[in-house]
Design a protein around this motif. Structure first.
Motif, PDB file in Angstrom:
ATOM      1  N   SER A   1       0.860  -1.192   0.000  1.00 23.81           N
ATOM      2  CA  SER A   1       0.000   0.000   0.000  1.00 23.81           C
ATOM      3  C   SER A   1       0.888   1.231   0.000  1.00 23.81           C
ATOM      4  O   SER A   1       2.015   1.194   0.491  1.00 23.81           O
ATOM      5  N   MET A   2       0.360   2.301  -0.577  1.00 20.11           N
ATOM      6  CA  MET A   2       1.121   3.540  -0.662  1.00 20.11           C
ATOM      7  C   MET A   2       1.014   4.298   0.659  1.00 20.11           C
ATOM      8  O   MET A   2       0.033   4.186   1.398  1.00 20.11           O
ATOM      9  N   SER A   3       2.028   5.112   0.934  1.00 18.33           N
ATOM     10  CA  SER A   3       2.007   5.912   2.155  1.00 18.33           C
ATOM     11  C   SER A   3       0.910   6.967   2.068  1.00 18.33           C
ATOM     12  O   SER A   3       0.633   7.509   0.981  1.00 18.33           O
ATOM     13  N   PRO A   4       0.251   7.279   3.178  1.00 18.06           N
ATOM     14  CA  PRO A   4      -0.799   8.315   3.154  1.00 18.06           C
ATOM     15  C   PRO A   4      -0.273   9.658   2.664  1.00 18.06           C
ATOM     16  O   PRO A   4      -0.992  10.402   1.986  1.00 18.06           O
ATOM     17  N   GLU A   5       0.995   9.963   3.004  1.00 13.10           N
ATOM     18  CA  GLU A   5       1.563  11.252   2.592  1.00 13.10           C
ATOM     19  C   GLU A   5       1.666  11.342   1.073  1.00 13.10           C
ATOM     20  O   GLU A   5       1.330  12.379   0.480  1.00 13.10           O
ATOM     21  N   MET A   6       2.097  10.255   0.419  1.00  8.57           N
ATOM     22  CA  MET A   6       2.215  10.297  -1.040  1.00  8.57           C
ATOM     23  C   MET A   6       0.839  10.280  -1.698  1.00  8.57           C
ATOM     24  O   MET A   6       0.626  10.934  -2.729  1.00  8.57           O
ATOM     25  N   THR A   7      -0.081   9.541  -1.130  1.00 12.73           N
ATOM     26  CA  THR A   7      -1.445   9.556  -1.676  1.00 12.73           C
ATOM     27  C   THR A   7      -2.016  10.969  -1.657  1.00 12.73           C
ATOM     28  O   THR A   7      -2.617  11.434  -2.634  1.00 12.73           O
ATOM     29  N   ALA A   8      -1.808  11.675  -0.543  1.00  7.07           N
ATOM     30  CA  ALA A   8      -2.309  13.051  -0.427  1.00  7.07           C
ATOM     31  C   ALA A   8      -1.593  13.974  -1.405  1.00  7.07           C
ATOM     32  O   ALA A   8      -2.211  14.868  -2.005  1.00  7.07           O
ATOM     33  N   ARG A   9      -0.299  13.774  -1.586  1.00  7.35           N
ATOM     34  CA  ARG A   9       0.470  14.611  -2.519  1.00  7.35           C
ATOM     35  C   ARG A   9      -0.048  14.462  -3.942  1.00  7.35           C
ATOM     36  O   ARG A   9      -0.258  15.448  -4.650  1.00  7.35           O
ATOM     37  N   VAL A  10      -0.295  13.227  -4.354  1.00  8.79           N
ATOM     38  CA  VAL A  10      -0.778  12.998  -5.720  1.00  8.79           C
ATOM     39  C   VAL A  10      -2.207  13.515  -5.880  1.00  8.79           C
ATOM     40  O   VAL A  10      -2.563  14.066  -6.927  1.00  8.79           O
ATOM     41  N   ASP A  11      -3.016  13.346  -4.847  1.00  8.95           N
ATOM     42  CA  ASP A  11      -4.368  13.926  -4.894  1.00  8.95           C
ATOM     43  C   ASP A  11      -4.298  15.427  -5.176  1.00  8.95           C
ATOM     44  O   ASP A  11      -5.034  15.961  -6.022  1.00  8.95           O
ATOM     45  N   ALA A  12      -3.408  16.111  -4.459  1.00  7.67           N
ATOM     46  CA  ALA A  12      -3.309  17.565  -4.574  1.00  7.67           C
ATOM     47  C   ALA A  12      -2.775  17.994  -5.936  1.00  7.67           C
ATOM     48  O   ALA A  12      -3.102  19.087  -6.418  1.00  7.67           O
ATOM     49  N   ARG A  13      -1.955  17.164  -6.570  1.00  9.89           N
ATOM     50  CA  ARG A  13      -1.319  17.548  -7.839  1.00  9.89           C
ATOM     51  C   ARG A  13      -2.008  16.952  -9.067  1.00  9.89           C
ATOM     52  O   ARG A  13      -1.536  17.155 -10.193  1.00  9.89           O
ATOM     53  N   TRP A  14      -3.093  16.234  -8.896  1.00  6.80           N
ATOM     54  CA  TRP A  14      -3.666  15.453 -10.001  1.00  6.80           C
ATOM     55  C   TRP A  14      -3.953  16.308 -11.240  1.00  6.80           C
ATOM     56  O   TRP A  14      -3.602  15.920 -12.364  1.00  6.80           O
ATOM     57  N   GLU A  15      -4.553  17.448 -11.062  1.00 11.95           N
ATOM     58  CA  GLU A  15      -4.827  18.299 -12.223  1.00 11.95           C
ATOM     59  C   GLU A  15      -3.544  18.887 -12.798  1.00 11.95           C
ATOM     60  O   GLU A  15      -3.452  19.115 -14.016  1.00 11.95           O
ATOM     61  N   GLU A  16      -2.544  19.116 -11.946  1.00  9.65           N
ATOM     62  CA  GLU A  16      -1.262  19.632 -12.435  1.00  9.65           C
ATOM     63  C   GLU A  16      -0.591  18.652 -13.390  1.00  9.65           C
ATOM     64  O   GLU A  16       0.082  19.054 -14.341  1.00  9.65           O
ATOM     65  N   TYR A  17      -0.799  17.364 -13.152  1.00  7.10           N
ATOM     66  CA  TYR A  17      -0.229  16.358 -14.063  1.00  7.10           C
ATOM     67  C   TYR A  17      -0.892  16.411 -15.439  1.00  7.10           C
ATOM     68  O   TYR A  17      -0.319  15.950 -16.428  1.00  7.10           O
ATOM     69  N   GLY A  18      -2.109  16.924 -15.495  1.00  6.36           N
ATOM     70  CA  GLY A  18      -2.815  16.999 -16.767  1.00  6.36           C
ATOM     71  C   GLY A  18      -4.043  16.116 -16.855  1.00  6.36           C
ATOM     72  O   GLY A  18      -4.660  16.011 -17.923  1.00  6.36           O
ATOM     73  N   PHE A  19      -4.426  15.472 -15.762  1.00  3.28           N
ATOM     74  CA  PHE A  19      -5.606  14.603 -15.787  1.00  3.28           C
ATOM     75  C   PHE A  19      -6.885  15.415 -15.613  1.00  3.28           C
ATOM     76  O   PHE A  19      -6.873  16.475 -15.006  1.00  3.28           O
TER      77      PHE A  19
END
Length: 566
Positions: free
Chosen positions: A548-566
């Motif tokens: 399982s992924m760390s909660p900190e990284m999950t939160a980081r990707v959640d926050a940046r999801w639109e920045e990635y272009g999705f």
């Protein structure tokens, strides 16, 4: 079509709308895994990360992560198309008369493309040697640290070239490689793999074993490195057949090994057979669990060659479905005709994603004679990598082995525990964690074909959530559930499992049982304990953690999801 190189495959993906470029800066430490894992599970596109922190090289991932992209990678409209093509070559009717042979002759010309071409004379450097770095630094590559408990960064799509002492024929396999420092990695050669056998031959011979690792070859070559070919058969033959063009090889700069000339990177070096092994792992593996750390050989990198503008290839494995599932599907469809040639009663085969390659196979068979299903199961357990299959379920030819509901119904109706459940002790895959001892345990065959003159059984299955506190809790819960009216098959699972998620349930069952220990027959009914096992239940090694992924990284990707272009 054959792809000239990885860049040509990337262009084909982009043309079909199967590639997404991500220009936002991303970290190879967990972040790419979290992004790619979400995309893989949603059936999303290949990803090209153009700005990977700490490296000058872009990273490609999920390039073969769908049925369509896997077929595209092998130059076909579908994987079944390739299987039908292989079947034509195995049909001896094409060779039994002069007329048939003449009609089939144009197809035979394709076999000339199988043999790799070793190019000795060169006016210019081959693409993979446009840049030669004799003072290698592996930290310059965007190697992934995939999961929080991983022992470090790992090469996840390496094509490892080796050969026996004094041999000309090479072996190419895919073995994960943990980066140890700037110039060395561990080499994860499982006991059952060809690479391990070649290493043992070098240990007996003595001295340094030359090794070359190609990164970023054409997709047909990358797939061939994963294929279950017999020992001694060059994987480049299969690659040439798939791409309909010989694989062009070039000699390494510092050894007599040959590698695909269009690779993006090549790591050249050696394994010193007299050097002590190194501690490798843990690693978040394709089973969905961490594989345990262990001792493996050290690979010394003495030279890195590459293209001027290379793309680094990677994949991420974990709880299915992930990209590697589609590589397994390719193997299923391409090698099915070979299995059918050796087992005439075999009609079709399905390796469910939840079975993670080696934990489950469902076969449909023609019941031409009593025991036909058992004959097929025993034959599979004596054949190549199929010998590690922990569960084989046989159904009638009229049942689609990919239809989970129909297969479960056949098991409940047609499989009598007294006569149709077959236990066979034997070798298991090195990544199987459920058996009491490593590499060996119980394999289960279930004959769920209809028997002439036998009335179908009645009953239903029950799934039991168990809050396990002591050894035996899972078994006791499953046995108690058999007392309920109409229940003929009870499965105990940890209470953390989502019982409404059939895929998760199947994944836990396939991964967590050793049938010799966890299956109990009572009054013609089946109780199955698919819970996590405790030390008091016969285990001689630790039970691995779920990935399982760390909660900190999950939160980081959640926050940046639109920045990635999705």
């Amino acid at each position: 079509m054959a792809y000239r190189d990885l860049q040509a495959f990337i262009a084909a993906l982009e043309k079909r709308g199967e590639l997404m470029r991500i220009s936002a800066p991303v970290s190879p430490i967990l972040e790419i895994t979290e992004i790619a894992g979400r995309v893989m599970k949603r059936g999303g596109p290949a990803l090209l990360f153009e700005r990977v922190e700490g490296s000058d090289f872009p990273l490609l991932i999920n390039a073969m992560g769908s049925h369509a992209r896997m077929a595209l990678a092998l130059g076909a409209e579908s994987l079944d198309e390739i299987g039908r093509d292989v079947a034509r070559y195995l049909d001896f009717g094409n060779y039994t008369s002069l007329g048939n042979l003449i009609r089939f002759a144009p197809r035979l010309l394709r076999l000339a493309a199988c043999f790799p071409h070793r190019r000795r004379l060169r006016l210019t450097r081959p693409p993979c040697q446009q840049v030669i770095e004799r003072e290698p630094d592996l930290s310059a590559l965007p190697v992934l640290h995939c999961w929080p408990q991983d022992g470090g960064r790992f090469f996840t799509l390496p094509l490892v070239f080796t050969k026996l002492p004094g041999a000309r024929t090479q072996n190419c396999g895919m073995y994960r490689m943990q980066v140890l420092d700037r110039t060395s990695t561990a080499m994860h050669w499982h006991k059952h793999k060809d690479g391990s056998a070649i290493y043992e031959a070098w240990r007996a011979h003595g001295g340094k074993m030359p090794v070359a690792v190609a990164l970023g070859c054409g997709p047909e070559i990358t797939y061939a490195a994963t294929a279950p070919l017999p020992p001694g058969l060059d994987e480049m033959l299969l690659a040439g057949f798939l791409r309909r063009r010989p694989v062009a090889l070039t000699k390494c700069v510092a050894s007599d090994l040959w590698v695909p000339r269009d690779a993006q990177f090549v790591l050249e070096g050696y394994v010193d057979t007299e050097e002590p092994p190194v501690w490798e792992g843990p690693f978040g593996d394709h089973t969905g669990y961490y594989s345990l750390a262990d001792w493996y050989p050290r690979f010394h990198v003495t030279c890195v060659t590459r293209r001027r503008n290379p793309v680094y290839p990677a994949t991420v494995v974990g709880r299915p479905p992930m990209e590697d599932c589609y590589l397994a599907k390719a193997t299923e469809r391409i090698f099915l005709p070979v299995l059918k040639l050796q087992m005439p009663q075999l009609c079709d085969l399905c390796l469910p994603f939840e079975g993670v390659f080696h934990n489950c196979a469902v076969v449909s068979v023609r019941n031409d004679f009593p025991g036909a299903a058992r004959t097929v199961m025993n034959a599979m357990w004596g054949m190549g990598q199929m010998r590690y299959t922990k569960l084989i379920v046989a159904v009638d030819a009229s049942v689609d082995p990919r239809d989970t509901g129909a297969v479960l119904a056949a098991v409940l109706q047609n499989a009598d525990p007294a006569s149709d459940y077959l236990l066979s002790d034997g070798p298991l895959d090195a990544l199987d964690h459920s058996s009491d001892r490593a590499l060996y345990g119980a394999r289960l065959g279930v004959d769920a074909t209809a028997k002439p003159g036998v009335t179908p059984r009645t009953g239903r299955y029950a799934l039991l959530p168990v809050q396990k506190r002591a050894p035996g809790d899972g078994r006791e819960a499953a046995l108690a559930a058999l007392e309920a009216e109409g229940v003929s098959f009870a499965v105990a699972l940890d209470d953390s499992v989502d019982l409404a998620d059939r895929s998760e349930v199947l994944w836990r069952v396939f991964n967590n049982i050793d049938a010799g220990r966890d299956l109990v027959v009572k009054d013609g009914k089946i109780a199955l304990d698919a819970t996590k096992k405790l030390p008091g239940e016969g285990l001689t090694r630790p039970w691995p953690d779920d990935i399982s992924m760390s909660p900190e990284m999950t939160a980081r990707v959640d926050a940046r999801w639109e920045e990635y272009g999705f």
